[in-house]
Design a protein around this motif. Sequence first.
Motif, PDB file in Angstrom:
ATOM      1  N   VAL A  66       0.859  -1.182   0.040  1.00 36.24           N
ATOM      2  CA  VAL A  66       0.098  -0.017   0.084  1.00 36.24           C
ATOM      3  C   VAL A  66       1.019   1.429  -0.124  1.00 36.24           C
ATOM      4  CG1 VAL A  66      -1.676   1.455   1.268  1.00 36.24           C
ATOM      5  CG2 VAL A  66      -1.923  -1.019   1.201  1.00 36.24           C
ATOM      6  N   TYR A  67       0.851   2.063  -0.964  1.00 38.91           N
ATOM      7  CA  TYR A  67       1.666   3.028  -1.329  1.00 38.91           C
ATOM      8  C   TYR A  67       0.899   4.546  -1.168  1.00 38.91           C
ATOM      9  CZ  TYR A  67       5.537   5.397  -3.888  1.00 38.91           C
ATOM     10  OH  TYR A  67       6.668   6.207  -4.482  1.00 38.91           O
ATOM     11  N   VAL A  68       1.184   5.267  -0.113  1.00 35.20           N
ATOM     12  CA  VAL A  68       0.247   6.466   0.163  1.00 35.20           C
ATOM     13  C   VAL A  68       1.122   7.695  -0.297  1.00 35.20           C
ATOM     14  CG1 VAL A  68      -0.953   7.654   2.039  1.00 35.20           C
ATOM     15  CG2 VAL A  68      -0.697   5.166   2.234  1.00 35.20           C
ATOM     16  N   GLY A  69       0.420   8.487  -0.879  1.00 36.32           N
ATOM     17  CA  GLY A  69       0.808   9.838  -1.377  1.00 36.32           C
ATOM     18  C   GLY A  69       0.961  10.922  -0.466  1.00 36.32           C
ATOM     19  N   GLY A  70       1.413  12.057  -0.831  1.00 32.82           N
ATOM     20  CA  GLY A  70       1.581  13.219  -0.110  1.00 32.82           C
ATOM     21  C   GLY A  70       0.360  14.006  -0.276  1.00 32.82           C
ATOM     22  N   GLY A  71       0.618  15.051   0.508  1.00 28.36           N
ATOM     23  CA  GLY A  71      -0.807  16.126   0.633  1.00 28.36           C
ATOM     24  C   GLY A  71      -0.885  16.480   2.130  1.00 28.36           C
ATOM     25  N   ASN A  72      -1.937  16.597   2.688  1.00 26.21           N
ATOM     26  CA  ASN A  72      -2.523  17.000   4.059  1.00 26.21           C
ATOM     27  C   ASN A  72      -2.386  15.804   4.710  1.00 26.21           C
ATOM     28  OD1 ASN A  72      -4.254  17.901   6.347  1.00 26.21           O
ATOM     29  ND2 ASN A  72      -4.138  19.954   5.111  1.00 26.21           N
ATOM     30  N   THR A  73      -1.586  15.679   5.883  1.00 25.89           N
ATOM     31  CA  THR A  73      -1.737  14.814   6.776  1.00 25.89           C
ATOM     32  C   THR A  73      -2.905  14.401   7.676  1.00 25.89           C
ATOM     33  OG1 THR A  73       0.759  14.449   7.045  1.00 25.89           O
ATOM     34  CG2 THR A  73      -0.354  13.464   8.748  1.00 25.89           C
ATOM     35  N   ALA A  74      -3.354  15.774   8.120  1.00 22.48           N
ATOM     36  CA  ALA A  74      -4.449  15.829   9.204  1.00 22.48           C
ATOM     37  C   ALA A  74      -6.022  15.083   8.366  1.00 22.48           C
ATOM     38  CB  ALA A  74      -4.744  17.247   9.603  1.00 22.48           C
ATOM     39  N   ASN A  75      -5.847  15.990   7.047  1.00 25.35           N
ATOM     40  CA  ASN A  75      -7.254  15.532   6.270  1.00 25.35           C
ATOM     41  C   ASN A  75      -7.165  13.890   5.940  1.00 25.35           C
ATOM     42  OD1 ASN A  75      -7.848  18.172   6.375  1.00 25.35           O
ATOM     43  ND2 ASN A  75      -7.467  18.757   4.218  1.00 25.35           N
ATOM     44  N   LEU A  76      -5.871  13.618   5.928  1.00 25.31           N
ATOM     45  CA  LEU A  76      -5.717  12.122   5.330  1.00 25.31           C
ATOM     46  C   LEU A  76      -6.371  11.266   6.549  1.00 25.31           C
ATOM     47  CD1 LEU A  76      -4.139   9.567   3.892  1.00 25.31           C
ATOM     48  CD2 LEU A  76      -2.239  10.043   5.610  1.00 25.31           C
ATOM     49  N   LEU A  77      -5.837  11.470   7.562  1.00 24.64           N
ATOM     50  CA  LEU A  77      -6.438  10.694   8.693  1.00 24.64           C
ATOM     51  C   LEU A  77      -7.915  10.894   9.083  1.00 24.64           C
ATOM     52  CD1 LEU A  77      -3.321  11.368  11.199  1.00 24.64           C
ATOM     53  CD2 LEU A  77      -3.711   9.372  10.219  1.00 24.64           C
ATOM     54  N   ALA A  78      -8.226  11.959   8.918  1.00 20.85           N
ATOM     55  CA  ALA A  78      -9.771  12.062   9.176  1.00 20.85           C
ATOM     56  C   ALA A  78     -10.645  11.283   8.013  1.00 20.85           C
ATOM     57  CB  ALA A  78     -10.070  13.734   8.986  1.00 20.85           C
ATOM     58  N   VAL A  79     -10.107  11.244   6.885  1.00 20.28           N
ATOM     59  CA  VAL A  79     -10.844  10.836   5.809  1.00 20.28           C
ATOM     60  C   VAL A  79     -10.795   9.141   6.111  1.00 20.28           C
ATOM     61  CG1 VAL A  79     -10.962  10.209   3.388  1.00 20.28           C
ATOM     62  CG2 VAL A  79     -10.804  12.691   4.095  1.00 20.28           C
ATOM     63  N   TRP A  80      -9.707   8.914   6.155  1.00 19.13           N
ATOM     64  CA  TRP A  80      -9.455   7.229   6.415  1.00 19.13           C
ATOM     65  C   TRP A  80     -10.411   6.811   7.745  1.00 19.13           C
ATOM     66  CZ3 TRP A  80      -3.393   6.038   6.426  1.00 19.13           C
ATOM     67  CH2 TRP A  80      -2.928   6.146   5.009  1.00 19.13           C
ATOM     68  N   ARG A  81     -10.558   7.554   8.727  1.00 23.16           N
ATOM     69  CA  ARG A  81     -11.013   7.113   9.759  1.00 23.16           C
ATOM     70  C   ARG A  81     -12.619   7.054   9.298  1.00 23.16           C
ATOM     71  NH1 ARG A  81      -7.127  10.486  13.436  1.00 23.16           N
ATOM     72  NH2 ARG A  81      -5.864   8.922  13.978  1.00 23.16           N
ATOM     73  N   VAL A  82     -13.105   8.013   8.761  1.00 27.97           N
ATOM     74  CA  VAL A  82     -14.620   8.027   8.321  1.00 27.97           C
ATOM     75  C   VAL A  82     -15.144   6.784   7.350  1.00 27.97           C
ATOM     76  CG1 VAL A  82     -16.172   9.186   6.625  1.00 27.97           C
ATOM     77  CG2 VAL A  82     -14.879  10.411   8.186  1.00 27.97           C
ATOM     78  N   HIS A  83     -13.985   6.350   6.745  1.00 27.58           N
ATOM     79  CA  HIS A  83     -14.436   5.163   5.738  1.00 27.58           C
ATOM     80  C   HIS A  83     -13.705   3.787   6.263  1.00 27.58           C
ATOM     81  CE1 HIS A  83     -15.625   7.398   2.093  1.00 27.58           C
ATOM     82  NE2 HIS A  83     -14.994   8.437   2.710  1.00 27.58           N
ATOM     83  N   GLY A  84     -13.269   4.082   7.619  1.00 25.62           N
ATOM     84  CA  GLY A  84     -12.729   2.765   8.262  1.00 25.62           C
ATOM     85  C   GLY A  84     -11.281   2.297   7.523  1.00 25.62           C
TER      86      GLY A  84
END
Length: 243
Positions: free
Chosen positions: A94-112
């Motif tokens: 699993v290869y995760v790209g750059g951008g906004n770390t805080a938004n990344l974590l929030a979106v991941w948690r919403v979708h599980g």
Amino acid sequence: MPVAAPQHRIALLGGGFSLDDDRILDDWVLGLARAPRPSVCFLPTASGDAAAYVEKFHAAFGDRADCVPSVLQLFRRELDDDALRAHLLAQDVVYVGGGNTANLLAVWRVHGVDRLLREAYDRGTLLCGISAGANCWAEGSHTDSYGPLTHLPDGLGLLPGSVCPHYDTEPGRRPSYRAAVTSGDLPGGWALEDGAAALFTDGELTEAVTRTPEAALYRVDPDGRGGLTERRMPCRLLDPPNR
């Protein structure tokens, strides 16, 4: 014969297809995978699933015969929960790209996705990424998610301590991260220069590499006396691709 327990591995990248054209660090990642022709899923969540970023991944990985690439977009999600879990658990990388770390974590948690990535990690999937995609695995990170550089005491916690990307290339990164570790706003951790990469197995550093002689990985810790220590770690210089 008993089945070997899966390895729990995370790779922090200071480069790859989004920064470099030589594919040296991407080749290194694929070489770490548990399968000879690994499935590689790109998560561009931190960029808001930016179309240009997705296209760049396809350009870098779509013509490779040594992997099976895919992209998981959550802002345009098409998979239900069962299909999402099946897809992520089927990945070798699993290869995760750059951008906004805080938004990344929030979106991941919403979708599980945070829970699914922990499950994939426990099953031996190699987790890796650049910038926000490196920050997300640790207990905390150094980020510009809120505009100015600051500390983010949040992450998946699969990698003990903190992470700071772009240690040498973005103005203010080094002094700001050092200040956060000195003050205790972030735990000690790993500072990654662009061009370097690091592999962790069960939370311990097992390999550090670089695509250029100059790029390095640093271990930064409070010294217990109101200051800190910064150690440059030995890095193996990777060979250029033979293409």
